[in-house]
Enzyme design. Structure first.
Site, PDB file in Angstrom:
ATOM      1  N   GLU B  29       0.851  -1.191   0.000  1.00 24.65           N
ATOM      2  CA  GLU B  29       0.000   0.000   0.000  1.00 24.65           C
ATOM      3  C   GLU B  29       0.890   1.246   0.000  1.00 24.65           C
ATOM      4  O   GLU B  29       1.752   1.393   0.865  1.00 24.65           O
ATOM      5  CB  GLU B  29      -0.891  -0.012   1.248  1.00 24.65           C
ATOM      6  CG  GLU B  29      -1.884  -1.160   1.241  1.00 24.65           C
ATOM      7  CD  GLU B  29      -2.389  -1.520   2.649  1.00 24.65           C
ATOM      8  OE1 GLU B  29      -2.265  -0.687   3.562  1.00 24.65           O
ATOM      9  OE2 GLU B  29      -2.885  -2.651   2.812  1.00 24.65           O
ATOM     10  N   GLU B  60      -4.600  -6.604   2.707  1.00 21.98           N
ATOM     11  CA  GLU B  60      -3.361  -7.269   3.144  1.00 21.98           C
ATOM     12  C   GLU B  60      -3.303  -8.730   2.716  1.00 21.98           C
ATOM     13  O   GLU B  60      -2.237  -9.252   2.390  1.00 21.98           O
ATOM     14  CB  GLU B  60      -3.203  -7.147   4.663  1.00 21.98           C
ATOM     15  CG  GLU B  60      -2.539  -5.848   5.111  1.00 21.98           C
ATOM     16  CD  GLU B  60      -3.516  -4.681   5.177  1.00 21.98           C
ATOM     17  OE1 GLU B  60      -4.735  -4.912   5.020  1.00 21.98           O
ATOM     18  OE2 GLU B  60      -3.069  -3.535   5.374  1.00 21.98           O
ATOM     19  N   PHE B  83       1.948  -1.333   8.788  1.00 21.07           N
ATOM     20  CA  PHE B  83       2.225  -1.433  10.231  1.00 21.07           C
ATOM     21  C   PHE B  83       2.191  -2.917  10.584  1.00 21.07           C
ATOM     22  O   PHE B  83       1.282  -3.638  10.147  1.00 21.07           O
ATOM     23  CB  PHE B  83       1.145  -0.709  11.043  1.00 21.07           C
ATOM     24  CG  PHE B  83       1.252   0.794  11.048  1.00 21.07           C
ATOM     25  CD1 PHE B  83       1.788   1.471  12.140  1.00 21.07           C
ATOM     26  CD2 PHE B  83       0.811   1.543   9.970  1.00 21.07           C
ATOM     27  CE1 PHE B  83       1.875   2.858  12.156  1.00 21.07           C
ATOM     28  CE2 PHE B  83       0.896   2.928   9.973  1.00 21.07           C
ATOM     29  CZ  PHE B  83       1.428   3.599  11.071  1.00 21.07           C
ATOM     30  N   ASP B  85       1.210  -4.340  13.061  1.00 17.42           N
ATOM     31  CA  ASP B  85      -0.073  -4.696  13.679  1.00 17.42           C
ATOM     32  C   ASP B  85      -1.033  -5.305  12.651  1.00 17.42           C
ATOM     33  O   ASP B  85      -1.893  -6.104  12.994  1.00 17.42           O
ATOM     34  CB  ASP B  85      -0.725  -3.457  14.284  1.00 17.42           C
ATOM     35  CG  ASP B  85       0.244  -2.638  15.108  1.00 17.42           C
ATOM     36  OD1 ASP B  85       0.114  -2.628  16.341  1.00 17.42           O
ATOM     37  OD2 ASP B  85       1.161  -2.011  14.520  1.00 17.42           O
ATOM     38  N   PHE B  86      -0.895  -4.887  11.394  1.00 18.46           N
ATOM     39  CA  PHE B  86      -1.829  -5.347  10.358  1.00 18.46           C
ATOM     40  C   PHE B  86      -1.562  -6.788   9.942  1.00 18.46           C
ATOM     41  O   PHE B  86      -2.335  -7.366   9.174  1.00 18.46           O
ATOM     42  CB  PHE B  86      -1.771  -4.445   9.113  1.00 18.46           C
ATOM     43  CG  PHE B  86      -1.958  -2.975   9.382  1.00 18.46           C
ATOM     44  CD1 PHE B  86      -2.463  -2.519  10.598  1.00 18.46           C
ATOM     45  CD2 PHE B  86      -1.626  -2.033   8.421  1.00 18.46           C
ATOM     46  CE1 PHE B  86      -2.624  -1.160  10.843  1.00 18.46           C
ATOM     47  CE2 PHE B  86      -1.788  -0.678   8.655  1.00 18.46           C
ATOM     48  CZ  PHE B  86      -2.282  -0.238   9.869  1.00 18.46           C
ATOM     49  N   HIS B 129      -1.118   0.454  16.505  1.00 17.21           N
ATOM     50  CA  HIS B 129      -0.088   0.837  15.533  1.00 17.21           C
ATOM     51  C   HIS B 129       1.291   0.889  16.188  1.00 17.21           C
ATOM     52  O   HIS B 129       2.141   1.661  15.774  1.00 17.21           O
ATOM     53  CB  HIS B 129      -0.409   2.200  14.907  1.00 17.21           C
ATOM     54  CG  HIS B 129      -1.575   2.170  13.968  1.00 17.21           C
ATOM     55  ND1 HIS B 129      -2.866   2.065  14.412  1.00 17.21           N
ATOM     56  CD2 HIS B 129      -1.639   2.217  12.618  1.00 17.21           C
ATOM     57  CE1 HIS B 129      -3.684   2.068  13.362  1.00 17.21           C
ATOM     58  NE2 HIS B 129      -2.970   2.148  12.262  1.00 17.21           N
TER      59      HIS B 129
END
Lengths: 401, 325, 354
Positions: B29, B60, B83, B85-86, B129
């Site tokens: 992205e 993702e 990030f 976290d994703f 994040h």
């Protein structure tokens, strides 16, 4: 399904899923005396996971119902018997019936820091001494109860033990029966220090050369990427060689391609068959690698895994590599096997203090190293050829490490 | 030799490999036109064009699936998860697909791919994040996991990750993006599975990773002023793990401390502590101690985030207390 | 308040019946050699899977397995239409798709039996059949994931200019998971050479897809959201599948992007071997069993002049091949214990440390 008395075929509770241990008969779809075709549903069953129909294992007549509806029985229990009415043309190949063989479940034996110290040193009143202090005291025969600690809160420090050991040691010369490790500034390397204090001959394992065959041995050292040749052996039936073993074996195989004079006469330029054996305290395992010179490290690792067999390698190889893993033995001087002109033994990997080049000035580092002993027939292989080969092996091993 | 920021080093490492090997592609992205939300991929679109540097939808799973499919058919993609976290929204592709496929297929399928990601806290981004996810990834057989702490290591480890034939999770610490360091000219190729001794010492070993490396080094200097000489190791690579360097140091110093930017339960330091007790027990001269965040999500407020992350002061205080008791 | 599911009673819903006219494709322009190939391919899948079921009942096949009995026309139709180097991505219900690419039966069956001569050496099993050399790029057991992976293979083919197409098969239940929608959009945006094939057998595991999907056609009605034409075909007619496959493959190879095909079919058995499929109306099951893709096709070949003897000869050859594969699979060794510790990494090993 198994054959029963008088040629009757038993219908058993199938195992519908690895975790299912029992099943319930829901409904019989056939009654005793009714004709059934091969694979025709006989009954419905239910388990905690699965509902299913059980087919008849044969064409014939339902001779007997053993388990009634709503009864719950273990997997494998006989549910009914079918009397075959006619030879069944659809009978499939017989099941082998061989239960899956579990990998030998050897008891996991975590490797202690060194063989002679698999249990903590005992004796004396219970003090809060650190593992290192207890080890040093044990090695040097110092009675911790007799020491006054200089560390925080009176704790005995490693330095305290080493000081006491220096005062206590009356004889500077270590005796083989009771080896005294020599404390050094660098951290003690238990195996190598203890072993190095003993004279070499007592270390060599069955090394006496045959009286009628002389050979010469050159010894070098090589950095290796792991503390053990043999990887996790607790889940396999034979000890499994690890990546470090594959790295050095691949180095030898590669070097043999450049130095074919080290091969048995007639072995051919492709290095012929390379025999590899690895010995631990509990025995020897071996593998015969063909075309080894063509393999990379991963290929060697796979072939070692696939070909590992208990016992010494079979005769007839062009060259033999031995990997020694024994906490009490540094390396071994072995005679080339019959028909071979040279052989190489990688000794037990140990951590050693080495002098290294640190930006132009000498420095000290701890390295995982193995001694490499190349024994060869001086009548066939010149000292120069053997030296060049050994250098090549070390260079290749290092470039992969 | 040039001064380079950590974020510029990311682009340099990728560019170095894309110039060398046309099978290397970058996908993620905002990685192309925008040069990355953290500006870690600036200039790559201009140099390599839109067929090799690809902006994607916010998908993702689709991004990592595309990377996997490309890797199994001959390419060497680098995919970005913005990030770390994703990872939680595409963890299936990472864990069930990418990590397991070589093994499940008996070695038929190779997956030479890199997943680069912005990882870690300290930027006041809050709990969704800011996580450090190395310990999630290292728990999965089949994934290699690296976290560089210096610009030079970013370039060299990125090159090593791209050249590796196995999937590599490449964790870039967001808190280090602006940091600068000397980076030698020319191609740099490091190796996975190698830790670095950042500061030699005799009295204790501190293991650290990512943004905790500079903090551990600062703590070590503070301790030196108080007479304690501690060794700081930058672990760099969790899988493969450089146990030679790590355990060799522990055997020498007799004391082990880990500084981890993750909640205490099942952090990477726990695994190393377990190894040390298995393999260096008789060299230990005191308990192993781990310095981690508490078992909580990271808070957003700067005062609270600073409170719960290991700091130079908390590291130095903990170690001093341990060495003097 | 009335729940939206008030009308839904598990296991009781209107029957969805198959088409009545079985002669529609008799006149299609398809070589007779292709047609006998389609028949042989379906026959292999049918006999192979029935054998797999028998071996399960004999407790030789462990774990789980998902059969395609009744759904063979889709795998066969695509298998005949695809280029040798095209890529197949299948689900855990992948036996038929594996055979369709020419993977020999013995290693597939041996893999189901957990033998060393299995396709994956016993490390993958029924749900992960893969044979890269045959373009069978894997069977994936997490719903939806492999649509995104097929995109990657298509992206790779597009980048390399190879002209290859990735074909991705999945079930109706997949249309309600996020990865399906991510993958469709992604493929459409980049015009990837990929064909998505929804094998709509009308049931997810136990629940009717129509009861819990917001649109009538789970795949076709979603196509417009991604700028694609809705394509709905009879998945029990191998000729219809073969022709639709050819059109979609041509479109992908021409650079015109992905296709989404919904092929309506029916599985004769339950979802997995653990499921007798009792939640389906019996008249529906009976109607679809009567519309068996093999019977439909056998009748057509007879109408087109193929002799019954020729078809019987094919049947006999297939049965002999399955018998041979059964013997070879059962005779296979158990995997060497050491093999559990290979193939984690590219170097062949599993070490995570130096």
């Amino acid at each position: 399904m198994t054959g029963g008395r008088e040629g009757r075929v038993a219908v058993t509770m199938p195992q519908l899923g690895e975790t299912v241990a029992e099943g319930t008969v829901l409904r019989w779809l056939k009654q005793v005396g009714e004709a059934v075709a091969d694979q025709e549903p006989l009954l419905e069953i239910s388990t905690d996971k699965v509902d299913a129909e059980v087919p008849s294992p044969a064409a014939g007549v339902l001779a007997e119902i053993v388990v009634g509806e709503d009864e719950t029985v273990d997997v494998g229990t006989v549910l009914a018997h079918v009397a075959p009415g006619a030879p069944s043309p659809g009978q499939r190949a017989e099941a082998t019936g061989a239960p899956p063989v579990e990998p030998a479940a050897e008891e996991r034996s975590p490797s202690p820091p060194s063989g002679e110290r698999s249990s903590p040193p005992a004796g004396g009143p219970r003090h809060r001494h650190s593992p290192r202090v207890r080890r040093l005291a044990h090695d040097s025969g110092v009675d911790l109860a007799s020491l006054t600690g200089t560390g925080p809160a009176g704790r005995v420090t490693p330095d305290d033990v080493e000081r006491a050991a220096r005062h206590a040691a009356p004889e500077p010369v270590p005796s083989p029966e009771a080896p005294v490790s020599v404390p050094t500034r660098a951290a003690p390397q238990r195996v190598s220090t203890a072993a190095a204090t003993e004279p070499l001959p007592s270390l060599a394992r069955s090394s006496a050369p045959a009286a009628n065959r002389a050979f010469r041995t050159l010894v070098a050292e090589v950095d290796v990427p792991a503390a053990q040749w043999v990887g996790s052996s607790d889940q396999a039936s034979v000890p499994v060689p690890g990546s470090a073993a594959a790295a050095v074996v691949a180095a030898v195989a590669g070097a043999l391609r450049s130095h074919p004079s080290l091969l048995a006469p007639g072995a051919g330029a492709d290095a012929g068959d390379l025999a590899v054996s690895w010995s631990t305290g509990s025995g020897t395992t071996s593998c015969l690698l063909s075309q080894a010179g063509e393999l990379n490290v991963g290929g060697v690792a796979q072939r070692l895994l696939a070909g590992a067999t208990a016992g010494e390698p079979p005769p007839g190889a062009g060259f033999t590599v031995s990997l020694l893993q024994d906490t009490d033995v540094l390396f071994e001087v072995a005679e080339p096997p019959p028909g071979q002109v040279a052989t190489i033994v990688f000794g037990t990997p140990t951590r050693r203090v080495v002098v290294v080049d640190a930006d132009g000035s000498p420095g000290i580092a701890i390295r995982q190293r193995s001694s490499v002993a190349l024994s060869h027939d001086p009548g066939t292989v010149s000292r120069e050829a053997a030296l060049a080969f050994l250098r090549d092996v070390v260079r290749r091993a290092h470039s992969r490490a | 030799m040039a001064q380079l920021t950590y974020r510029d080093a990311v682009a340099r490492g990728i560019a170095q490999e894309m110039r060398r090997d046309e099978r290397v592609l970058l996908v993620g992205e905002d990685v192309a036109g925008a040069g990355g939300v953290f500006k870690t991929t600036v200039g790559l679109l201009d140099e390599f064009g839109p067929t090799r540097v690809v902006d994607t939808p916010i998908s993702e799973q689709a991004i990592l699936g595309a990377a996997m499919g490309a890797a199994m058919t001959g390419l060497r993609p680098v995919a970005e998860i913005m990030f770390s976290d994703f990872f939680a929204v595409c963890w299936d592709i990472v864990v069930n697909q990418i990590a397991k496929t070589r093994y499940m297929t008996g070695g038929q399928v190779s997956l030479p791919l890199v997943i680069k990601t912005g990882n870690g806290g300290g930027l006041r981004f809050g709990a969704q994040h800011s996580q450090s996810i190395e310990n999630w990834a290292m728990a999965i057989p089949g994934l290699k996991v690296v976290t560089p702490s210096t610009p030079e290591d970013v370039v060299g480890l990125m090159a090593a990750a791209i050249r590796d034939d196995d999937p590599v999770i490449f964790c870039e610490h967001k808190g280090l993006y602006a940091s600068k360091g000397e980076v030698p000219d020319g191609d740099i190729i490091d190796s996975l599975g190698t830790a670095k001794v950042r500061r030699p010492g005799r009295d204790a070993t501190i293991l650290s990773l990512g943004m905790m490396v500079p903090r551990a080094l600062a703590a070590a200097e503070a301790l030196a002023a108080r007479g304690m000489d501690v060794e700081v190791i930058d672990v760099r690579s969790l899988v493969p793990l450089d146990t030679q360097t790590i355990l060799g140091s522990v055997s020498r110093t007799g004391r082990l401390f880990t500084v981890e930017e993750n909640p205490q339960l099942l952090g990477w330091g726990a695994e190393i502590a377990s190894l040390a007790s298995d393999e260096c027990f008789w060299d230990l001269d005191g308990p192993i101690q781990r310095i981690t965040t508490p078992h909580i999500p990271l808070p957003s407020a700067d005062s609270l985030e600073d409170l719960v992350m290991p700091s130079e002061e908390s590291i130095a205080t903990t170690i001093e207390k341990a060495l003097q008791s | 308040m009335r729940s939206p599911l008030t009308d839904h009673v598990y296991g009781q819903h209107a029957s969805v019946l198959p088409p009545q006219d079985q002669t529609r494709h008799d006149g299609d322009d398809i070589d007779l050699a292709v047609r006998t190939g389609l028949y042989r391919s379906m026959r292999e899948m049918r006999v192979f899977e029935k054998r797999a079921y028998d071996l399960f009942m004999k407790q030789l096949v462990k774990g789980t397995s998902h059969l395609s009995l009744g759904m063979e026309a889709i795998a066969a139709g695509f298998g005949q239409a695809m280029r040798r180097d095209d890529y197949t991505f299948a689900t855990y219900r992948g036996h038929a798709h594996t055979l369709a690419r020419g993977v020999p039966m013995t290693p597939v069956l041996a893999e189901l039996l957990g033998r060393a001569n299995g396709l994956l050496g016993g490390k993958g099993g029924s749900m992960h059949l893969t044979s890269v050399e045959h373009g069978m790029m894997g069977s994936y057991a997490i719903i939806g994931a492999h649509l995104t992976i097929a995109n990657g293979a298509a992206w790779s083919a597009q980048y390399r200019g190879s002209g290859q197409v990735a074909v991705c098969f999945f079930g109706d239940g997949t249309t309600n998971i996020g990865a399906f929608h991510e993958a469709l959009n992604y493929a459409a945006v980049y015009k990837l050479p990929v064909v998505f094939v929804c094998e709509n057998n009308m049931y997810m595991e136990y629940t009717s897809i129509f009861d819990i999907t917001a649109v009538e056609r789970p795949a076709a009605d979603r196509a417009s959201a991604y700028g694609l034409e809705p394509v709905l075909i009879d998945g029990n007619d191998a000729d219809e599948v073969y022709l639709a496959a050819g059109r979609a493959l041509d479109r992908a190879r021409a650079g015109d992007g992905p296709s989404l095909i919904e092929a309506v079919t029916y599985r004769h058995g339950g979802h997995s071997r653990a499921d007798p499929g009792k939640y389906r109306p019996s008249e529906e099951v009976e109607a679809w069993k009567a519309y068996d893709p093999l019977d439909v096709y056998r009748d057509r070949l007879i109408r087109l002049g193929v002799s019954a003897d020729e078809l019987l000869a094919i049947d006999a050859e297939v049965l002999a091949a399955v018998d041979t594969a059964t013997q070879e699979a059962i005779a296979g060794d158990l995997p060497a214990p050491e093999s559990a510790f290979t193939d984690l990494w590219a170097d062949g090993g599993w070490s995570w440390r130096n």
